[in-house]
Design a protein around this motif. Structure first.
Motif, mmCIF file in Angstrom:
data_model
loop_
_atom_site.group_PDB
_atom_site.id
_atom_site.type_symbol
_atom_site.label_atom_id
_atom_site.label_comp_id
_atom_site.label_asym_id
_atom_site.label_seq_id
_atom_site.Cartn_x
_atom_site.Cartn_y
_atom_site.Cartn_z
ATOM 1 N N VAL A 35 0.852 -1.190 0.000
ATOM 2 C CA VAL A 35 0.000 0.000 0.000
ATOM 3 C C VAL A 35 0.889 1.242 0.000
ATOM 4 N N SER A 36 0.608 2.157 -0.887
ATOM 5 C CA SER A 36 1.368 3.405 -0.973
ATOM 6 C C SER A 36 0.812 4.420 0.026
ATOM 7 N N LEU A 37 1.611 4.746 1.036
ATOM 8 C CA LEU A 37 1.187 5.715 2.045
ATOM 9 C C LEU A 37 0.952 7.084 1.418
ATOM 10 N N SER A 38 1.851 7.503 0.538
ATOM 11 C CA SER A 38 1.693 8.830 -0.077
ATOM 12 C C SER A 38 0.416 8.912 -0.914
ATOM 13 N N MET A 39 0.067 7.833 -1.611
ATOM 14 C CA MET A 39 -1.166 7.846 -2.396
ATOM 15 C C MET A 39 -2.388 8.016 -1.494
ATOM 16 N N TYR A 40 -2.401 7.298 -0.383
ATOM 17 C CA TYR A 40 -3.550 7.400 0.515
ATOM 18 C C TYR A 40 -3.624 8.758 1.200
ATOM 19 N N ALA A 73 -10.114 5.544 3.768
ATOM 20 C CA ALA A 73 -8.709 5.801 3.431
ATOM 21 C C ALA A 73 -7.886 6.041 4.695
ATOM 22 N N PHE A 74 -8.473 6.739 5.665
ATOM 23 C CA PHE A 74 -7.784 6.988 6.928
ATOM 24 C C PHE A 74 -7.522 5.676 7.673
ATOM 25 N N ILE A 81 0.482 2.374 9.241
ATOM 26 C CA ILE A 81 1.366 2.808 10.325
ATOM 27 C C ILE A 81 1.472 1.733 11.392
ATOM 28 N N GLN A 82 0.361 1.125 11.741
ATOM 29 C CA GLN A 82 0.328 0.116 12.793
ATOM 30 C C GLN A 82 1.115 -1.144 12.418
ATOM 31 N N HIS A 83 1.062 -1.558 11.168
ATOM 32 C CA HIS A 83 1.672 -2.819 10.757
ATOM 33 C C HIS A 83 3.000 -2.630 10.040
ATOM 34 N N LYS A 84 3.670 -1.539 10.317
ATOM 35 C CA LYS A 84 4.969 -1.267 9.702
ATOM 36 C C LYS A 84 6.014 -2.207 10.189
#
Length: 84
Positions: A35-40, A73-74, A81-84
């Motif tokens: 999943v792209s963090l910047s896209m979300y 999306a949030f 963030i949680q599953h990094k």
């Protein structure tokens, strides 16, 4: 409610529901590596702006679609963030 608003509600249902499988998959499998963090983050910004625009136009379809989409999306961002 006029016919155009009904079309908007159908479109809102289609575009908003497209986020549900990603939220489910991220939650179920606890994996967001693809999943792209910047896209979300950009999606969240855009949907918040669309929501504000919907308020200005008093359009329930725009407000509903983007209000729900920003929450979905949030959730993906939180799971990322949680599953990094």
């Amino acid at each position: 409610m006029n016919h155009i608003e009904i079309i908007g509600l159908v479109a809102a249902t289609c575009t908003t529901s497209a986020f549900v499988p990603q939220v489910y998959k991220a939650w179920r499998y606890k994996s967001t590596k693809d999943v792209s963090l910047s896209m979300y983050l950009v999606i969240i910004l855009g949907t918040v702006l669309w929501f504000i625009y919907g308020i200005y136009l008093d359009s329930i379809s725009i407000m509903l679609a983007n209000g729900i989409t920003v929450v979905l999306a949030f959730l993906v961002v939180l799971l990322k963030i949680q599953h990094k």
